[in-house]
Design an enzyme around this catalytic site. Structure first.
Site, PDB file in Angstrom:
ATOM      1  N   TYR A 139      -2.916  55.583 -70.433  1.00  0.00           N
ATOM      2  CA  TYR A 139      -2.605  55.976 -71.813  1.00  0.00           C
ATOM      3  C   TYR A 139      -2.023  57.388 -71.834  1.00  0.00           C
ATOM      4  O   TYR A 139      -0.972  57.637 -72.435  1.00  0.00           O
ATOM      5  CB  TYR A 139      -3.869  55.909 -72.677  1.00  0.00           C
ATOM      6  N   LYS A 169     -11.645  50.715 -85.106  1.00  0.00           N
ATOM      7  CA  LYS A 169     -11.339  51.085 -83.720  1.00  0.00           C
ATOM      8  C   LYS A 169     -12.388  50.638 -82.706  1.00  0.00           C
ATOM      9  O   LYS A 169     -12.192  50.797 -81.505  1.00  0.00           O
ATOM     10  CB  LYS A 169     -11.129  52.599 -83.621  1.00  0.00           C
TER      11      LYS A 169
END
EC number: 5.1.3.20
Length: 308
Positions: free
Chosen positions: A140, A178
């Site tokens: 990421y 999330k």
């Protein structure tokens, strides 16, 4: 019109809220609503239209006319630091961002995008917006780093604002979708509501992070747009605080409980940032004078929102 990608997400929806507060409702939200739970983030806000992310990219590549666009806030990406599918990450966080950047450059549309403090990797000092300080620890972080590097190449020739923000540890309203990637404050509050003590990893008193309240993040984005800011900037408070400070703020709000320690998971040991602290020198030099909420202030406000 203003375009907000990832507009159903945490930071995107808070930018929509901030835009509403200055009278802007002519907002096109772009997102992937496969996770349908995200819709709740916009139910109390006003937008003009919605477009699926894949349809939006296809429209851009096809050269479709979107009319007059005042700004693009690009918050749409895979934000899971635990995601290791490199092909997926590079498509979502790099290729998509490049397409959108060039669309904005070609049409001279101000472009503001989400970078990340994950680009700095495991360092414990000098969180400064320069290549020599960036060494991401996960896929990421690398996808975000690579786009920052691409932006650095095109910035000198850009005729319209291009601005990236390296977000530090963002927490606050509109993050419930999330799951495991939601903030520590969110999870600790849920533990308290179940009648449990708030749980932190062993050694967490030595883990210091720059926790920044999401409404402060949205304010900086709006300021950057209104002032035509270009460049790549850290976006944190400039002050590292402990996970214990977060837990204590949650305990103080609920008026009960004590911190319980749990073992640190093996799979995170080599990939975990134990310290982050934004160097705000560059942001302040660009003219931003706003203040940032402390952990105690932000968590108290967030707890009131979550438990309303």
């Amino acid at each position: 019109m203003i375009i907000v990608t990832g507009g159903f997400g945490m930071i995107g929806s808070n930018i929509v809220k901030a835009l509403n507060e200055i009278g802007r409702k002519d907002i096109l939200v772009v997102d992937n609503l496969k996770n349908g739970e995200k819709f709740v983030n916009l139910v109390d806000l006003d937008i003009a239209d919605y477009c699926d992310k894949e349809d939006f990219i296809a429209s851009i590549i096809a050269g479709d006319d979107f009319g007059e666009i005042d700004a693009v806030f690009h918050e749409g990406a895979c934000s899971a630091t635990t995601e290791w599918d490199g092909k997926y990450l590079m498509h979502n966080n790099y290729e998509y961002s490049k397409e959108l950047l060039h669309f904005c450059l070609d049409h001279q549309i101000p472009f503001f995008y989400a970078s990340s403090a994950a680009t700095y990797g495991g360092r414990s000092d000098n969180f400064i917006e320069e290549r020599k300080f960036e060494q991401p620890l996960n896929a990421y972080g690398y996808s975000k780093f690579l786009f920052d590097e691409y932006v650095r190449q095109v910035l000198p020739e850009a005729d319209s604002p291009v601005c990236g923000f390296k977000y530090f540890n963002v927490y606050g309203p509109r993050e419930q979708h999330k799951g495991s990637m939601a903030s520590v404050a969110f999870h600790l509050n849920n533990q308290m509501l179940k009648g449990e003590n708030p749980k932190l990893f062993e050694g967490s008193e030595t883990f210091l992070r720059d926790f920044v309240y999401v409404e402060d993040v949205a304010k900086v984005n709006i300021w950057a747009w209104q002032n035509g800011i270009s460049g790549i900037y850290n976006l944190g408070t400039g002050k590292a605080e402990s996970f214990q400070a977060v837990a204590q703020a949650v305990i103080d709000f609920h008026g009960k409980g004590e911190i319980e320690k749990i073992p640190f998971p093996d799979h995170l040991k080599s990939r975990y940032q134990t310290f982050t602290q934004a160097d705000l020198t560059k942001l302040r030099a660009a003219g931003y004078t706003g203040t940032f909420k402390t952990v105690a202030e932000g968590t108290k406000e967030y707890m009131a929102w979550l438990n309303r």
